[in-house]
Motif scaffolding. Sequence first.
Motif: not given
Lengths: 404, 439
Positions: B16, B19, B22, B332, B336, B339
């Motif tokens: 990712n 992400l 970030l 975040l 993540k 997921g």
Amino acid sequence: MEIRPILSAMSRNKIGALLIALQIALTLSIVTNAAFIVNQRSDFVARPTGLDDANTFIAITTNFDSNIDAKQLLLDDLDHINAIPGVKAAITSHSIPVSGSGNGMTYQLAKDTPSNEAVSFGNFSVDENGLEAFDLDLVAGRNFRPEEITWRTLESNDDTKVVLISQALADALFPDGDALGKMIWEDESSEAPTEIIGIYDHMQNAWPDSSNVNLTSLQPFRDLSGPDHYFIVRTEPGERNRIMTQVEEYLAQNRGRMVHVVRSFEEQKGRTYASDIAMIKLLSGVVVILTIVTSLGIVGLAWFSVTQRRKQIGTRRALGATRFDIMRYFMVENWLITSMGLAIGIVGALSLNWFLDTEYQIGRMPLYYLPLGLVLLWVLGQVAVFAPARRAANIPPALATRSV
Amino acid sequence: MFSYYLKLAWKSILRNPVLSSLMVLALGLGIGAFMTTYTVYYLMSGDPIPHKSDVLYALQLDNWDPNSPPTESQRDVQPQITYRDAEYLMHADTPATRQAAMYRTSVTVQPESADEPPFDGTTRATYHTFFTMFDVPFLYGEPWRMTEDDGRERVVVLSRKMNDQLFAGENSLGRNVRMNDALFRVVGVLDDWQVTPRFYQVDGGNVFADAEDFYIPMSTGVEMVIQPHGNVNCWLAPEGGGLDAFLRSECVWIQFWAELSTPEEAVAYKAFLDNFVRSQKEIGRYPRPLNTFISPVMEWMAINEVVSTDNRVLVRVAFLFLLVCILNTVGLLLAKFLGKGPEVALRRAMGASKNAVFSQNLVEVCSIGVMGGVVGILLAWMGLQLIDKLYRGYQNLVHLDGAMLSAALLVAVLSSIVAGIYPVWRVARLAPAGYLKTQ
């Protein structure tokens, strides 16, 4: 309408919602307090100096050659600079307004007034061009006459016989408004009083942080008590930079002195207020970066939650929900979370302000910063969630029929 | 095992990229802002002379106006003393190990070659004791002596930087420098020396600025009427005109320091000062109640509020900013890692224990922390350049030293662990069965 299902979905991911809410709360606390400090400092820096800021410059020279006839040189300098086309007025003063360093004095109403009742202020030595060079208007009385200008040296520093004072100093000395023509004393050792011959509108003293920043006087003398000379030159609009170069070249021609500084008054003001301007820039930067970080956080989380709920969204679409319904779901969800955060944030903002005020005397933040902050963050949240919400709306209903 | 976890972490981070960057950026910004303001705070509040700060004392003698409000604390007393008192103390037989009177000024330096323009040299006029007392290192030569102080001789000690500029770094002992139209003989050249804050003069100038470039005897400075560039405060105008009246006056403009090696010495010195003030009261001076103070360096820094309030506010704000960034990262990371359910489930099913999953994900979190720290240090370095540009005279407050660099990394990793511990714990606790079914 659909608030209940949103709440029930949120309750399955309490932590996620709480994290965003807390972030919003902290952001509101920081942004309101930072904006408050920024506005406060901007107002502080923007106070009028009384001078023609944009068309004034200063030059500082130091005589070191012991053969220099300082008196004659000073007169020649003033004649020369005043004769340059485009110069409105040039003077020397032993203090420079808003420079951070100057001459502080006191005046009192009688010779034997106790010193704690004396009024302290910032003093500037000038000649008959002083009012023009500092861009001051007489409110009452008259300007100095050329014959009233004396010389001050290390050996002779007698009090001046006449003085011009600012309206604010006049009000401080004579609250009844009858200052003009009055006799005042520098201190109990003064041999003779000084007559107030005129009152001018407004000029700041050398110390912008001082409580008596608007209390100033002009005294009619030229200062030879030290090797340093401060020139203050006011020019016609737009001529400043050209004349600044010209004056610097002229002053440097005499090899018996050093030219330290030739800088515009605006630059001098910027140097004096450097820490306030730094505070304005740093805190504005914090506000901008903080809002970006917070909105990126919202985007990231919303994006992820859309990815995770692809299947549910597809199912909802297949069951007849319009794209608009899906978008509205995410927008309302964000609005709810943001509002929750803002509720906490109001308490946070007030507490932070209370803390900063108690510890560092930054002052009480006016309450109208809160509604402004609320609106900013509501809008921010909605804008941030817009793209992920649109992505959600674009998920095809057919997704529901596929497995995984 | 660790390197395998690192590899896994790297793979997961790359999966990712948006992400992950970030998160790294958010952490980096928070750490950058916090470290920038904290570095300035740390250098402002540092001990300028650690090995001696508890035996060096600043003096305050309350010779002020009897009509001024009563003295409630040390802050109400002038931080400087009169010339006449300084001269008396320098020549009296006091219990102090050493004393030094001093004032800040500047001289016009006239280079030998006529092509070079004269320039302004920052100067400290003081006594020979200054150098020994403050442990100032010499590259060439040594301090002048008491005889030169008493003889008002034109001798000068140069900073290393000034010796480089004037004499191309050569041993310049015995050579002359023309200043204020007089020749000064070089008796010493300092090695690199910078104390931050410049504790020996806290008012009337920038406390964090560079140490002076020229050091001359105070007696010579006064004789040549080299005027002070710090604050000169008078509650009573000098009686009459001229230099002598000024030197005799109650105007305060001299900083005065004493080295008091033992607590007993400090007690005896304080008593000596009290007696001196009492004797002055008898001749009509010192009209206020007895208020003499001696303060060791760090106390003196606190009394004079050397750390700016603005900086303290900025450190607080930057800390809150860092908190926002950490919350951001937690959110975040949580998203993540949740997921990652299917992947974790598969690992668990293949026999990985909860602990293994936990440590494996912790490694990933720490890697993000380290990257955030590196970005943070980079941003802090840029932030400090910005601070240097925005403020005047902050050049000695914008250095990231080893301690600050390690602190930055530590803060970064700690922040990432704080941010990651909950997500990592959550994902390790996931029941694998539910995820495996849907696969």
